[in-house]
Write an enzyme that holds these catalytic residues in place. Sequence first.
Site, PDB file in Angstrom:
ATOM      1  N   GLN A  54       0.800  -0.943  -0.164  1.00  0.00           N
ATOM      2  CA  GLN A  54      -0.061  -0.140   0.132  1.00  0.00           C
ATOM      3  C   GLN A  54       0.945   1.128   0.026  1.00  0.00           C
ATOM      4  OE1 GLN A  54      -2.360   1.231   3.588  1.00  0.00           O
ATOM      5  NE2 GLN A  54      -3.960   0.858   1.814  1.00  0.00           N
ATOM      6  N   HIS A  75       0.443   5.115   0.695  1.00  0.00           N
ATOM      7  CA  HIS A  75      -0.380   6.078   1.351  1.00  0.00           C
ATOM      8  C   HIS A  75      -0.465   7.471   0.334  1.00  0.00           C
ATOM      9  CE1 HIS A  75      -2.220   8.568   4.322  1.00  0.00           C
ATOM     10  NE2 HIS A  75      -2.644   7.681   4.940  1.00  0.00           N
TER      11      HIS A  75
END
Lengths: 571, 250
Positions: free
Chosen positions: A235, A237
């Site tokens: 992931q 951000h």
Amino acid sequence: MEESFKVVKTDVLVIGAGGAGMRASIAVKDAGLDVVMVSKSLLGKAHTVMAEGGIAAALGNVDPQDNWTVHYGDIIEEGVYISNWKMAEICAKEAPDRVFELEDYGALFDRTPDGRILQRAFGAHTYRRLCHVGDRTGLEIIKTLEDQVLHRDIKFFDEMYITKVVVKDGKACGAIGIKMNTGEFHYFEAKSVIIATGGCGRVYKVTSNSWESTGDGLGLAYEAGAVLKDMEMIQFHPTGMVYPPGVKGLLITEAVRGEGGILLNSKGERYMLRYSPQKKELDARDVVARANYKEIQEGRGTEHGGVYLDITSKGADYIKHKLPAMYMQFMEFAGVDITKEKMEVAPTVHYQMGGIRVDAETGHSSLEGLFAAGEVASGLHGANRLGGNSLADILVFGRRAGEGAVAYAKKANETGADKKAIESEIARIRSFLKKDGKNPYEFIDRLTSAMSDHVGIVRTREELEKAITIIEQLKQEYREVGTLGSVRYNHGLLGCLELGNMLIAAEAITRAAIMREESRGAHARIDFPKKDKNWLKNIEISKSDKGMTFNVVPVQEMPAEYKKYAKPEEY
Amino acid sequence: MTDINLKIYRYNPEEESTGKFVEYKVPYVDGMVVLDAVRYVQEKIDPTLAIRWNCKAAKCGSCSAEINNKPSLMCKTRVDSIGNNISVAPMGAYPNIKDLVTDISVNWSILRKIPKFTPMEGMEKPWRIHPGDVERSKEFKKCIECFLCQDVCHVVREHTTNYFGPRHMVKAASMDMHPLDALDRSEFLDDEGGIGFCNITKCCQDVCPEHIHITDNAIIQEKERAADLKYDPIAMLIKRRKSRKEKVVK
Ligand SMILES: Cc1cc2nc3c(=O)[nH]c(=O)nc-3n(C[C@H](O)[C@H](O)[C@H](O)COP(=O)(O)OP(=O)(O)OC[C@H]3O[C@@H](n4cnc5c(N)ncnc54)[C@H](O)[C@@H]3O)c2cc1C
Ligand code: SF4
Ligand code: SF4
Ligand code: FES
């Protein structure tokens, strides 16, 4: 040479003292078994301390329509249908209990006007769901659990760096570590072992993760023979700091957008209206992160290569009250007053969705006697994690892994210390202490640059292959790294050992990313821009004689009655 | 700015009986913090340099040191705020392990002694707490356990009293100010925690990176309550109970 080492015997060994490790240790202790918890950093300093925005739990305090089925649906949809449905169910159902339990332990959450736990909006959560303590939720959780650990007299060894999980007759039966402050080797003999070592963000150059997040647990589990999965799902951000260089990558909590912050490009355009007219700034992280990336790539970025995040419209009082840590962070690190000025932000590596494959209910890995929980485990988040779900994850599954390890330990036999295995591990560690070793930090620098440059937020086979070439070369040269000094508090030595784990994590991420020829959630391939039905699958990774091997398995189908909780998948 | 003259305290107990400052030249980068400079030395010059850090965001309290003699977080101290002659030494209040790393484990035994959060009995769940009532405890809950306040406190440094030290007064206060906590730890702090030895110099709150008003809001309050309790325990108890009840919204 005969090596000396200390032997510590226990029922359950917990590696890691973040939220997952501490909650697991509490579960073991409360079940009446003997537990030892170890961590690489000091007690209370684990990466969990950095969590800001909050913990997701469908309490329905602010939006009464919320309940576990809606939370469940959000997890499945945002995980783009490759999450483990059972884990999603367990997390959605049990998160509220873990939040109330924290309250029992002394945590103090922000409140609604009528005195209940306040919940804030966060990206792609249908309702306002994040229980929070301003923007320091992680600190509150860590200090609360630390208190419980200390008052329960749970045995812990901090600054104990674990280098190997020991396996005998196909079962995990202990681990070897270096007590950093004394330089003594330790062997922990246990009936079951829980890995709760957190993530691997540090394999990238620009990351929000703390020093210790080097993916050690992935290396420990992989070398011991356990299966990893979903490693391609990293992931990014959307909002990390970009300036000054020393803090590049440092997180700006999603709570800034949850509280009303908007994104602007250098032309002053609120571009999220274009990318996501409905959810705008609060769409899932992969969507917002790619939008930010695209604006910057296409020349609408700021002076230091970011975009703007603007919360000034909320007024100074509100900002200082709701986002005090962010206010301080910008004031002190960047000299920017966020109540008056816009922040410069860009995507930063944040979280690993993949990790050790575990049984949903008990956290048992594919290796007998080895359990895992927290960011190092996989399954719940699928292709994308929702903000706030990790803190829920670490408590819900930390507790369950603790209980799973207890049940296993009760049936397991003692194995005794395998002196040979321990001595050969100690010899391996010592082999890094040499005069003309190559500086491990240079290697780490090359590896993290390769990952940031070639295994980034958008990927192509060509770029990924470049990373593989570099990783292979570093693997070849790995034998040459080394450092001066002794075993005692020697960061150079830690660097050598961490590098081994980082190489495993990096290779798993990159090779799985090459295999997945589609775009799904956090994994975006320019050469395969569409989602592909044939990839409703998980990629599993394990060690074999031939090196890293990959196995593609279909996602476990959820029961028919659960299908109505999530929108059907569209292609 | 030009290069930084960075003096780091080096001490390796396996090889020498006392430590010494070693000087390094570190190139300045815009916006740099002291931790960046120290890590430059570790990564480029001497990987065996022992330091402690984790978050690099002033959130974990690992990187405590004495920078130009002032107890500070290395990751929060900007080089441009102190100039390019910098000395970094370990916290002096704790035994040295190696270089900048000290043994702070005594704090765990103190924390074990302080009675933990103990909710009042008979409250209906889920608990209701007025939003205004969480504020007082919140200030103390910001503590990141950097132990810089302990380091600067002359009473703690002298090691001659049983004084727990400012961090632990803050810990006790965080629970005493918890609107649903049933205990009053002030007497305990007086009897066992040596709070009487604190002479309110306020040096601790000057160095707190979280800007907690350690002396004003934690220590003085605890001291006063302890004195009140000893002087008139019953009146104090009633006062406390009453103010509590009013606060809890049902
Ligand atoms: C800046 C930031 C903000 C975040 N905000 C949120 C949020 O608001 N909400 C949310 O849900 N999530 C958030 N997250 C994610 C979340 O904080 C983490 O995923 C979670 O805390 C991980 O917890 P953990 O217990 O699995 O591991 P960690 O907290 O990372 O703990 C790992 C532990 O393992 C130990 N360890 C590691 N390697 C070894 C080894 N070799 N030997 C011994 N010990 C070892 C470490 O010392 C540590 O004690 C955030 C993350 C970041 C970076
Ligand atoms: S005010 Fe008290 S606790 Fe703080 S430094 Fe002075 S003597 Fe120590
Ligand atoms: S009170 Fe302040 S100075 Fe003391 S340990 Fe806590 S954060 Fe550090
Ligand atoms: S490294 Fe965490 S406070 Fe400095």
